[in-house]
Write a protein that holds these residues in place. Sequence first.
Motif, PDB file in Angstrom:
ATOM      1  N   GLN A  78      17.897 -19.749 -26.919  1.00  0.00           N
ATOM      2  CA  GLN A  78      19.030 -20.105 -26.487  1.00  0.00           C
ATOM      3  C   GLN A  78      19.634 -19.402 -25.239  1.00  0.00           C
ATOM      4  OE1 GLN A  78      21.877 -19.408 -29.895  1.00  0.00           O
ATOM      5  NE2 GLN A  78      23.467 -20.577 -28.777  1.00  0.00           N
ATOM      6  N   GLN A  79      20.495 -19.740 -24.818  1.00  0.00           N
ATOM      7  CA  GLN A  79      21.028 -19.291 -23.362  1.00  0.00           C
ATOM      8  C   GLN A  79      22.572 -18.843 -23.575  1.00  0.00           C
ATOM      9  OE1 GLN A  79      21.947 -21.032 -19.182  1.00  0.00           O
ATOM     10  NE2 GLN A  79      19.861 -20.554 -19.031  1.00  0.00           N
ATOM     11  N   ALA A  80      22.749 -17.647 -22.974  1.00  0.00           N
ATOM     12  CA  ALA A  80      24.076 -17.165 -22.954  1.00  0.00           C
ATOM     13  C   ALA A  80      24.551 -16.489 -21.741  1.00  0.00           C
ATOM     14  CB  ALA A  80      24.431 -16.137 -24.048  1.00  0.00           C
ATOM     15  N   LEU A  81      25.702 -16.526 -21.358  1.00  0.00           N
ATOM     16  CA  LEU A  81      26.342 -15.817 -20.297  1.00  0.00           C
ATOM     17  C   LEU A  81      26.970 -14.544 -20.741  1.00  0.00           C
ATOM     18  CD1 LEU A  81      28.163 -18.752 -18.436  1.00  0.00           C
ATOM     19  CD2 LEU A  81      25.910 -17.751 -17.859  1.00  0.00           C
ATOM     20  N   VAL A  82      26.929 -13.488 -20.090  1.00  0.00           N
ATOM     21  CA  VAL A  82      27.054 -12.086 -20.522  1.00  0.00           C
ATOM     22  C   VAL A  82      27.642 -11.309 -19.595  1.00  0.00           C
ATOM     23  CG1 VAL A  82      25.384 -12.403 -22.600  1.00  0.00           C
ATOM     24  CG2 VAL A  82      24.877 -11.050 -20.717  1.00  0.00           C
ATOM     25  N   PRO A 107      23.453 -14.857 -16.890  1.00  0.00           N
ATOM     26  CA  PRO A 107      22.808 -15.617 -17.863  1.00  0.00           C
ATOM     27  C   PRO A 107      21.586 -15.132 -18.399  1.00  0.00           C
ATOM     28  CG  PRO A 107      22.169 -16.662 -15.606  1.00  0.00           C
ATOM     29  CD  PRO A 107      23.186 -15.508 -15.380  1.00  0.00           C
ATOM     30  N   VAL A 108      21.385 -15.033 -19.488  1.00  0.00           N
ATOM     31  CA  VAL A 108      20.314 -14.497 -20.386  1.00  0.00           C
ATOM     32  C   VAL A 108      19.781 -15.380 -21.404  1.00  0.00           C
ATOM     33  CG1 VAL A 108      19.858 -12.611 -21.903  1.00  0.00           C
ATOM     34  CG2 VAL A 108      21.490 -12.111 -20.207  1.00  0.00           C
ATOM     35  N   VAL A 109      18.597 -15.604 -21.479  1.00  0.00           N
ATOM     36  CA  VAL A 109      17.668 -16.496 -22.459  1.00  0.00           C
ATOM     37  C   VAL A 109      17.094 -15.459 -23.415  1.00  0.00           C
ATOM     38  CG1 VAL A 109      16.077 -18.234 -22.741  1.00  0.00           C
ATOM     39  CG2 VAL A 109      17.453 -18.280 -20.680  1.00  0.00           C
ATOM     40  N   LEU A 110      17.419 -15.813 -24.790  1.00  0.00           N
ATOM     41  CA  LEU A 110      16.628 -15.129 -25.769  1.00  0.00           C
ATOM     42  C   LEU A 110      15.324 -15.850 -25.961  1.00  0.00           C
ATOM     43  CD1 LEU A 110      19.545 -14.552 -26.587  1.00  0.00           C
ATOM     44  CD2 LEU A 110      18.728 -14.278 -28.968  1.00  0.00           C
ATOM     45  N   GLY A 111      13.992 -15.341 -25.271  1.00  0.00           N
ATOM     46  CA  GLY A 111      12.809 -15.824 -25.183  1.00  0.00           C
ATOM     47  C   GLY A 111      11.710 -14.804 -24.980  1.00  0.00           C
ATOM     48  N   ASN A 113      10.033 -13.733 -22.649  1.00  0.00           N
ATOM     49  CA  ASN A 113      10.108 -12.946 -21.457  1.00  0.00           C
ATOM     50  C   ASN A 113      11.186 -12.037 -21.288  1.00  0.00           C
ATOM     51  OD1 ASN A 113       7.724 -14.377 -20.307  1.00  0.00           O
ATOM     52  ND2 ASN A 113       9.003 -15.999 -19.395  1.00  0.00           N
ATOM     53  N   THR A 114      11.853 -12.150 -22.571  1.00  0.00           N
ATOM     54  CA  THR A 114      12.971 -10.862 -22.730  1.00  0.00           C
ATOM     55  C   THR A 114      12.510  -9.647 -23.294  1.00  0.00           C
ATOM     56  OG1 THR A 114      14.442 -12.955 -22.864  1.00  0.00           O
ATOM     57  CG2 THR A 114      15.583 -10.815 -23.239  1.00  0.00           C
ATOM     58  N   LEU A 115      12.931  -8.724 -23.063  1.00  0.00           N
ATOM     59  CA  LEU A 115      12.602  -7.484 -23.690  1.00  0.00           C
ATOM     60  C   LEU A 115      12.704  -7.647 -25.055  1.00  0.00           C
ATOM     61  CD1 LEU A 115      14.070  -4.298 -21.454  1.00  0.00           C
ATOM     62  CD2 LEU A 115      11.872  -5.156 -21.626  1.00  0.00           C
ATOM     63  N   THR A 116      11.942  -6.961 -25.876  1.00  0.00           N
ATOM     64  CA  THR A 116      11.978  -7.104 -27.493  1.00  0.00           C
ATOM     65  C   THR A 116      13.249  -6.504 -27.991  1.00  0.00           C
ATOM     66  OG1 THR A 116       9.559  -7.011 -27.764  1.00  0.00           O
ATOM     67  CG2 THR A 116      10.819  -6.702 -29.554  1.00  0.00           C
ATOM     68  N   GLY A 117      13.692  -5.602 -27.459  1.00  0.00           N
ATOM     69  CA  GLY A 117      14.904  -5.029 -28.110  1.00  0.00           C
ATOM     70  C   GLY A 117      16.206  -5.590 -27.626  1.00  0.00           C
ATOM     71  N   LEU A 118      16.182  -6.291 -26.407  1.00  0.00           N
ATOM     72  CA  LEU A 118      17.281  -7.113 -25.965  1.00  0.00           C
ATOM     73  C   LEU A 118      17.338  -8.497 -26.906  1.00  0.00           C
ATOM     74  CD1 LEU A 118      17.121  -6.701 -22.131  1.00  0.00           C
ATOM     75  CD2 LEU A 118      18.661  -5.283 -23.788  1.00  0.00           C
ATOM     76  N   ARG A 119      16.326  -9.070 -26.878  1.00  0.00           N
ATOM     77  CA  ARG A 119      16.102 -10.468 -27.794  1.00  0.00           C
ATOM     78  C   ARG A 119      16.529 -10.132 -29.152  1.00  0.00           C
ATOM     79  NH1 ARG A 119      10.267 -13.483 -28.204  1.00  0.00           N
ATOM     80  NH2 ARG A 119      10.931 -15.363 -29.270  1.00  0.00           N
ATOM     81  N   THR A 120      16.085  -8.820 -29.823  1.00  0.00           N
ATOM     82  CA  THR A 120      16.324  -8.599 -31.228  1.00  0.00           C
ATOM     83  C   THR A 120      17.750  -8.229 -31.317  1.00  0.00           C
ATOM     84  OG1 THR A 120      14.200  -7.596 -31.640  1.00  0.00           O
ATOM     85  CG2 THR A 120      15.801  -7.128 -33.046  1.00  0.00           C
ATOM     86  N   GLY A 121      18.522  -7.443 -30.508  1.00  0.00           N
ATOM     87  CA  GLY A 121      19.798  -6.997 -30.543  1.00  0.00           C
ATOM     88  C   GLY A 121      20.781  -8.150 -30.294  1.00  0.00           C
ATOM     89  N   LEU A 122      20.534  -8.926 -29.509  1.00  0.00           N
ATOM     90  CA  LEU A 122      21.322 -10.304 -29.226  1.00  0.00           C
ATOM     91  C   LEU A 122      21.327 -11.176 -30.486  1.00  0.00           C
ATOM     92  CD1 LEU A 122      20.864 -11.016 -25.405  1.00  0.00           C
ATOM     93  CD2 LEU A 122      23.097 -10.559 -26.490  1.00  0.00           C
ATOM     94  N   SER A 123      20.598 -11.050 -31.375  1.00  0.00           N
ATOM     95  CA  SER A 123      20.466 -11.820 -32.404  1.00  0.00           C
ATOM     96  C   SER A 123      21.668 -11.530 -33.425  1.00  0.00           C
ATOM     97  CB  SER A 123      19.238 -11.865 -33.281  1.00  0.00           C
ATOM     98  OG  SER A 123      18.868 -10.653 -33.805  1.00  0.00           O
ATOM     99  N   CYS A 124      22.291 -10.653 -33.302  1.00  0.00           N
ATOM    100  CA  CYS A 124      23.384 -10.308 -34.146  1.00  0.00           C
ATOM    101  C   CYS A 124      24.797 -10.594 -33.368  1.00  0.00           C
ATOM    102  CB  CYS A 124      23.372  -8.711 -34.432  1.00  0.00           C
ATOM    103  SG  CYS A 124      23.934  -7.677 -33.215  1.00  0.00           S
ATOM    104  N   GLY A 247      10.258 -22.386 -20.302  1.00  0.00           N
ATOM    105  CA  GLY A 247      10.733 -21.531 -21.551  1.00  0.00           C
ATOM    106  C   GLY A 247      12.221 -21.099 -21.436  1.00  0.00           C
ATOM    107  N   ALA A 248      13.008 -21.786 -20.574  1.00  0.00           N
ATOM    108  CA  ALA A 248      14.476 -21.501 -20.466  1.00  0.00           C
ATOM    109  C   ALA A 248      15.207 -22.884 -20.029  1.00  0.00           C
ATOM    110  CB  ALA A 248      14.752 -20.491 -19.418  1.00  0.00           C
ATOM    111  N   PRO A 249      16.257 -23.234 -20.530  1.00  0.00           N
ATOM    112  CA  PRO A 249      17.298 -24.142 -19.945  1.00  0.00           C
ATOM    113  C   PRO A 249      17.511 -24.214 -18.470  1.00  0.00           C
ATOM    114  CG  PRO A 249      18.252 -23.343 -22.043  1.00  0.00           C
ATOM    115  CD  PRO A 249      17.105 -22.387 -21.312  1.00  0.00           C
TER     116      PRO A 249
END
Length: 313
Positions: A78-82, A107-111, A113-124, A247-249
Amino acid sequence: MRLPLALTATATAVALALTGCASAPEPQAEPGASSDLVEVRGDFGDTPRVEFPTPLVPDTTQCTELIEGAGDHLVDGQQALVGLAVYNGTTGDEIQVTGFGDEEAVPVVLGANTLTGLRTGLSCAREGSRVAVVIPPSDGFGDEGNASLGIGGDDSLVVIFDVQQAFLPKANGSPRITRDGFPAVVTAPDGRPGITVPDRDPFETTEVEVLKQGSGETVEDGDRVVVHYTGVLWSDNSVFDSSWEAGAPASFVVSEGTGSQVIPGFAEALIGQQVGSQVGVVVAPEDGYGDAEQAGIPAGSTLFFVIDILGVV
């Protein structure tokens, strides 16, 4: 001049390498002693004032939702603007603050190529969330750190995200029946389309069919849209372009005029459609790349695209 399709999502200017679905997903990170110690003042969307004791070095990535958002949590793909504010969690030094106030959101994509911690943290996080994420070295830049950012191998990261807009991970509209002779499309659980072009001559003009009818905002001339798409040649059903494979929209402006960032047939397929829709479009050569070869697409080719409309920026 006919413009080629964008191959990837809009690039960010963030120094951190951020680039890189189930219903009602569960977060992959939880609040903890470290993330609960991060204090943030200021209104959502404004540059935050951040304080935390140092060092903050948790064993696993932690995430605390400081301002509650709405809807489902963000998911992989998923993509988000942050807006984001990044700090060294060991020293407390500011690394980068961007995307707040009048600045353009990032724009950030949870994918993958994203740092594991950012991908994991943004899931909340959800649209409208402000979250504090504390990332241990193992989920950040690892033992090598990142010297250019002033991050050592033992340093953690503290990141504040304001999720200003979240786009759909895939089309979520109601299926529609298409006309005879139109390419057949099946969709995998993650949203990727499988396409079969019929063994017949193509339509002589550009033709659009709604494959799934969404119920969101209507795309207007001049809008910047976020989409997933796959394009195939009518002649042999071969894929020549796909945001799914990238790998990204993708994000670009669609217009009937000179401001469009895509070929005319692609823009025609989107303008007037609703977010959440999946659209199929047979693009005649005059609405595609015409008599010129383009990036391996033979001259005079009829194209077929399946497009998921994920949102309007």
